[in-house]
Design a protein around this motif. Sequence first.
Motif, PDB file in Angstrom:
ATOM      1  N   GLY A   1      63.958 -37.513  85.246  1.00 36.38           N
ATOM      2  CA  GLY A   1      63.567 -37.070  86.575  1.00 36.38           C
ATOM      3  C   GLY A   1      62.161 -37.464  86.970  1.00 36.38           C
ATOM      4  N   LEU A   2      61.559 -38.427  86.283  1.00 38.55           N
ATOM      5  CA  LEU A   2      60.236 -38.918  86.676  1.00 38.55           C
ATOM      6  C   LEU A   2      60.344 -39.895  87.842  1.00 38.55           C
ATOM      7  N   GLU A   3      61.567 -40.200  88.222  1.00 37.40           N
ATOM      8  CA  GLU A   3      61.856 -41.001  89.408  1.00 37.40           C
ATOM      9  C   GLU A   3      63.086 -40.400  90.072  1.00 37.40           C
ATOM     10  N   ASP A   4      63.284 -40.689  91.346  1.00 34.95           N
ATOM     11  CA  ASP A   4      64.418 -40.131  92.086  1.00 34.95           C
ATOM     12  C   ASP A   4      65.590 -41.101  91.973  1.00 34.95           C
ATOM     13  N   TYR A   5      66.534 -40.777  91.089  1.00 34.79           N
ATOM     14  CA  TYR A   5      67.636 -41.689  90.802  1.00 34.79           C
ATOM     15  C   TYR A   5      68.508 -41.957  92.028  1.00 34.79           C
ATOM     16  N   LYS A   6      68.620 -40.982  92.904  1.00 33.91           N
ATOM     17  CA  LYS A   6      69.544 -41.150  94.038  1.00 33.91           C
ATOM     18  C   LYS A   6      69.047 -42.160  95.069  1.00 33.91           C
ATOM     19  N   VAL A   7      67.763 -42.530  95.021  1.00 36.69           N
ATOM     20  CA  VAL A   7      67.293 -43.587  95.923  1.00 36.69           C
ATOM     21  C   VAL A   7      67.293 -44.951  95.234  1.00 36.69           C
TER      22      VAL A   7
ATOM     23  N   LYS B   1      64.087 -52.221  86.473  1.00 35.69           N
ATOM     24  CA  LYS B   1      62.890 -51.510  86.897  1.00 35.69           C
ATOM     25  C   LYS B   1      63.016 -49.998  86.714  1.00 35.69           C
ATOM     26  N   MET B   2      64.189 -49.535  86.290  1.00 32.56           N
ATOM     27  CA  MET B   2      64.415 -48.100  86.124  1.00 32.56           C
ATOM     28  C   MET B   2      64.083 -47.649  84.705  1.00 32.56           C
TER      29      MET B   2
ATOM     30  N   LYS C   1      55.382 -46.964  82.206  1.00 33.39           N
ATOM     31  CA  LYS C   1      54.759 -46.883  83.531  1.00 33.39           C
ATOM     32  C   LYS C   1      54.933 -45.493  84.148  1.00 33.39           C
ATOM     33  N   LEU C   2      56.091 -44.893  83.924  1.00 34.73           N
ATOM     34  CA  LEU C   2      56.374 -43.588  84.532  1.00 34.73           C
ATOM     35  C   LEU C   2      55.448 -42.489  84.004  1.00 34.73           C
TER      36      LEU C   2
ATOM     37  N   THR D   1      53.239 -40.240  86.514  1.00 31.87           N
ATOM     38  CA  THR D   1      53.410 -38.783  86.545  1.00 31.87           C
ATOM     39  C   THR D   1      52.103 -38.072  86.235  1.00 31.87           C
ATOM     40  N   HIS D   2      51.349 -38.615  85.315  1.00 36.13           N
ATOM     41  CA  HIS D   2      50.034 -38.061  84.968  1.00 36.13           C
ATOM     42  C   HIS D   2      49.145 -37.995  86.207  1.00 36.13           C
ATOM     43  N   LYS D   3      49.178 -39.029  87.024  1.00 36.43           N
ATOM     44  CA  LYS D   3      48.378 -39.051  88.257  1.00 36.43           C
ATOM     45  C   LYS D   3      48.877 -38.025  89.277  1.00 36.43           C
ATOM     46  N   ALA D   4      50.190 -37.761  89.243  1.00 33.58           N
ATOM     47  CA  ALA D   4      50.779 -36.857  90.234  1.00 33.58           C
ATOM     48  C   ALA D   4      50.561 -35.391  89.908  1.00 33.58           C
ATOM     49  N   ILE D   5      50.417 -35.051  88.623  1.00 33.48           N
ATOM     50  CA  ILE D   5      50.298 -33.646  88.214  1.00 33.48           C
ATOM     51  C   ILE D   5      48.832 -33.266  88.059  1.00 33.48           C
TER      52      ILE D   5
END
Length: 332
Positions: A169-175, A284-285, A290-291, A295-299
């Motif tokens: 869930g570190l990326e939005d799979y549905k997009v 790229k998934m 990279k994720l 995520t570190h930058k986002a939290i």
Amino acid sequence: MKTNILILLVITSFFSCYSQDTLVALDKDLTTVKYPFDVKFHTFKSQGQNLRMAYVDVLPSSNANGKTALLMHGKNFSIAYWEQTIKALRNEGFRVIAADQIGFGKSTKPEYYQYSFQQLAHNTKSILDSLKINKINVLGHSMGGMLATRFALSYPEMTEKLILENPIGLEDYKVLTSYQTIDANYQSELKNTVESYRNYQMKYYYDNTWKPQYDRWLNLLAGWTMHKDYPIVAWNATLTMDMIFTQPVVYEFKNLKCPTLLIIGTRDRTAIGRGRAPKETQSKMGLYNKLGKKTHKAIPNSTLIELENIGHLPHIESFDRFIKPLTDFLKK
């Protein structure tokens, strides 16, 4: 002599089943599986059903520090795979709670249930409430990382610290990929075998290198496919997969209030629905090298520990490299 041999075979089979060192058929409640700690059951009513959650409550071995850790398992796992982590935290003075979520492990596998991370967080909090625990340090792995994030967002007053170990869930799979219906997902789940589970784990968890110590965790999962109960297990697995795909937490990382530790095995390439994505997107998934940084930058107030050449299961693949940053963070 024949009688003695027969008794020996029965005893050997019994203990092999309990240790999961050999592959055997397992019923939906894992009644023949003995977890490494005494299991208790929390019974409650949810969505008009009487349910029960298996959990363990492990007290410190000595020098209790007054802190409690809550462990949340991944989609393909249960309480059992936390054994080494629980023992290490217990020895550091922590009380440790770990639960099988509804639909997993020894907990109820409902015929119908509206799965959401909010519901699972609420279910878990009800265990803590019954134990009169009002402060918790939450560790979540894989799907448990998404759940731990939702728990921390839902109950910030309870959550002292958050640890995310290779969370999905570190990326939005549905997009990134197309949606697959619950019916189609269920048919896919029913096709799972020992070989398909092993091949998936070897490719995405263990860098195509299988070690005997991984059999124990594979057997707990794959044993279900050999039992007549498997359709209900597969049905719950399908519903929780839909939950993962349709309920991203990635957009809310910025709202986390507690100190957060990210432990990221950078070789991990886990990505839900990759096979349905356009070919140019697939590569790229799931790039955890990279994720983790993203995520570190986002939290806010987060710390990133990257474990080079480690995959999706740091606490299984390289326990020593996993446990030190975890305990250092918790003891601050």
